[in-house]
Design a protein around this motif. Structure first.
Motif, mmCIF file in Angstrom:
data_model
loop_
_atom_site.group_PDB
_atom_site.id
_atom_site.type_symbol
_atom_site.label_atom_id
_atom_site.label_comp_id
_atom_site.label_asym_id
_atom_site.label_seq_id
_atom_site.Cartn_x
_atom_site.Cartn_y
_atom_site.Cartn_z
ATOM 1 N N TRP A 12 0.790 -1.233 0.000
ATOM 2 C CA TRP A 12 0.000 0.000 0.000
ATOM 3 C C TRP A 12 0.821 1.282 0.000
ATOM 4 O O TRP A 12 0.269 2.363 -0.170
ATOM 5 C CB TRP A 12 -0.956 -0.011 1.191
ATOM 6 C CG TRP A 12 -1.878 -1.173 1.122
ATOM 7 C CD1 TRP A 12 -1.826 -2.316 1.877
ATOM 8 C CD2 TRP A 12 -2.968 -1.352 0.219
ATOM 9 N NE1 TRP A 12 -2.810 -3.176 1.497
ATOM 10 C CE2 TRP A 12 -3.540 -2.617 0.485
ATOM 11 C CE3 TRP A 12 -3.514 -0.569 -0.787
ATOM 12 C CZ2 TRP A 12 -4.620 -3.102 -0.217
ATOM 13 C CZ3 TRP A 12 -4.600 -1.053 -1.489
ATOM 14 C CH2 TRP A 12 -5.144 -2.304 -1.202
ATOM 15 N N PHE A 28 -6.697 11.097 7.928
ATOM 16 C CA PHE A 28 -6.699 9.639 7.933
ATOM 17 C C PHE A 28 -7.968 9.097 7.285
ATOM 18 O O PHE A 28 -7.912 8.187 6.459
ATOM 19 C CB PHE A 28 -6.562 9.101 9.368
ATOM 20 C CG PHE A 28 -6.525 7.612 9.431
ATOM 21 C CD1 PHE A 28 -5.355 6.930 9.171
ATOM 22 C CD2 PHE A 28 -7.678 6.892 9.719
ATOM 23 C CE1 PHE A 28 -5.322 5.541 9.204
ATOM 24 C CE2 PHE A 28 -7.657 5.506 9.749
ATOM 25 C CZ PHE A 28 -6.473 4.834 9.490
ATOM 26 N N SER A 29 -9.099 9.676 7.617
ATOM 27 C CA SER A 29 -10.372 9.205 7.066
ATOM 28 C C SER A 29 -10.434 9.382 5.550
ATOM 29 O O SER A 29 -11.014 8.559 4.843
ATOM 30 C CB SER A 29 -11.553 9.907 7.737
ATOM 31 O OG SER A 29 -11.445 11.307 7.579
ATOM 32 N N GLN A 32 -8.476 6.582 4.051
ATOM 33 C CA GLN A 32 -9.278 5.351 4.110
ATOM 34 C C GLN A 32 -10.289 5.304 2.972
ATOM 35 O O GLN A 32 -10.467 4.267 2.337
ATOM 36 C CB GLN A 32 -10.039 5.269 5.442
ATOM 37 C CG GLN A 32 -9.244 4.684 6.563
ATOM 38 C CD GLN A 32 -10.132 4.459 7.779
ATOM 39 O OE1 GLN A 32 -10.739 5.391 8.296
ATOM 40 N NE2 GLN A 32 -10.190 3.224 8.212
ATOM 41 N N ARG A 33 -10.960 6.409 2.725
ATOM 42 C CA ARG A 33 -11.949 6.457 1.640
ATOM 43 C C ARG A 33 -11.286 6.341 0.265
ATOM 44 O O ARG A 33 -11.830 5.725 -0.641
ATOM 45 C CB ARG A 33 -12.762 7.751 1.716
ATOM 46 C CG ARG A 33 -13.914 7.671 2.695
ATOM 47 C CD ARG A 33 -14.854 8.866 2.538
ATOM 48 N NE ARG A 33 -14.238 10.140 2.892
ATOM 49 C CZ ARG A 33 -14.089 10.600 4.126
ATOM 50 N NH1 ARG A 33 -14.519 9.886 5.139
ATOM 51 N NH2 ARG A 33 -13.532 11.773 4.348
ATOM 52 N N SER A 39 -7.146 -2.382 4.860
ATOM 53 C CA SER A 39 -7.757 -2.409 6.192
ATOM 54 C C SER A 39 -7.208 -1.250 7.020
ATOM 55 O O SER A 39 -6.127 -0.723 6.740
ATOM 56 C CB SER A 39 -7.447 -3.734 6.891
ATOM 57 O OG SER A 39 -6.070 -3.806 7.223
ATOM 58 N N GLN A 40 -7.958 -0.872 8.039
ATOM 59 C CA GLN A 40 -7.527 0.225 8.912
ATOM 60 C C GLN A 40 -6.183 -0.117 9.557
ATOM 61 O O GLN A 40 -5.276 0.716 9.606
ATOM 62 C CB GLN A 40 -8.575 0.492 9.984
ATOM 63 C CG GLN A 40 -8.209 1.635 10.900
ATOM 64 C CD GLN A 40 -9.314 1.969 11.893
ATOM 65 O OE1 GLN A 40 -10.408 1.437 11.826
ATOM 66 N NE2 GLN A 40 -9.012 2.843 12.817
ATOM 67 N N LYS A 41 -6.039 -1.348 10.012
ATOM 68 C CA LYS A 41 -4.801 -1.783 10.667
ATOM 69 C C LYS A 41 -3.614 -1.677 9.709
ATOM 70 O O LYS A 41 -2.557 -1.167 10.073
ATOM 71 C CB LYS A 41 -4.955 -3.223 11.151
ATOM 72 C CG LYS A 41 -3.719 -3.782 11.796
ATOM 73 C CD LYS A 41 -3.920 -5.242 12.196
ATOM 74 C CE LYS A 41 -2.632 -5.814 12.730
ATOM 75 N NZ LYS A 41 -2.734 -7.227 13.059
ATOM 76 N N LEU A 43 -3.381 0.182 6.954
ATOM 77 C CA LEU A 43 -3.146 1.584 6.618
ATOM 78 C C LEU A 43 -2.331 2.258 7.713
ATOM 79 O O LEU A 43 -1.352 2.948 7.435
ATOM 80 C CB LEU A 43 -4.468 2.316 6.384
ATOM 81 C CG LEU A 43 -4.369 3.785 5.994
ATOM 82 C CD1 LEU A 43 -3.540 3.979 4.725
ATOM 83 C CD2 LEU A 43 -5.760 4.383 5.823
ATOM 84 N N ILE A 44 -2.705 2.041 8.949
ATOM 85 C CA ILE A 44 -1.976 2.611 10.084
ATOM 86 C C ILE A 44 -0.527 2.125 10.077
ATOM 87 O O ILE A 44 0.409 2.910 10.251
ATOM 88 C CB ILE A 44 -2.669 2.266 11.418
ATOM 89 C CG1 ILE A 44 -3.992 3.012 11.539
ATOM 90 C CG2 ILE A 44 -1.757 2.565 12.606
ATOM 91 C CD1 ILE A 44 -4.875 2.539 12.686
#
Length: 106
Positions: A12, A28-29, A32-33, A39-41, A43-44
């Motif tokens: 990613w 961050f949001s 995500q979009r 996944s959120q995990k 991406l973080i």
């Protein structure tokens, strides 16, 4: 070469960078979009690695709900020509692998 590639390896990271090259900063949001399959995990995790490698900055605003923005550092922006060259190469590769018109047999 290995050290440079280690900073960018990961499914990613290049996708994240492509989003950040398009603008100044992203929440961050918004990331995500923009990258719905990550996944959120993950991406973080990828954002933290890019931050540790000095490629992006993370700014946290003390508010409720929390607001976190990511942007490229000067080092991150310096990757832009490399990124553009990679996109140019991908386009060249696509054209070279594209099946051409068939030539009728004599």
């Amino acid at each position: 070469m290995q050290a440079a590639l280690e900073c960018l390896e990961g499914r990613w990271k290049l996708v994240i960078l492509s989003q950040l090259f398009a603008g100044e900063v992203m929440r961050f949001s918004d990331l995500q979009r923009a990258i719905p399959l990550v996944s959120q995990k993950m991406l973080i995790q990828q954002l933290r690695q890019l931050e540790q490698d000095g490629i992006l900055t993370r700014k946290v605003y003390a508010q409720v709900p929390p607001k976190v923005e990511y942007g490229l550092t000067d080092l991150g922006w310096s990757l832009r020509p490399v990124f553009v060259a990679l996109l140019d190469w991908a386009e060249l590769r696509r054209k070279m692998l594209e099946p051409g018109p068939s030539v009728p047999a004599e």
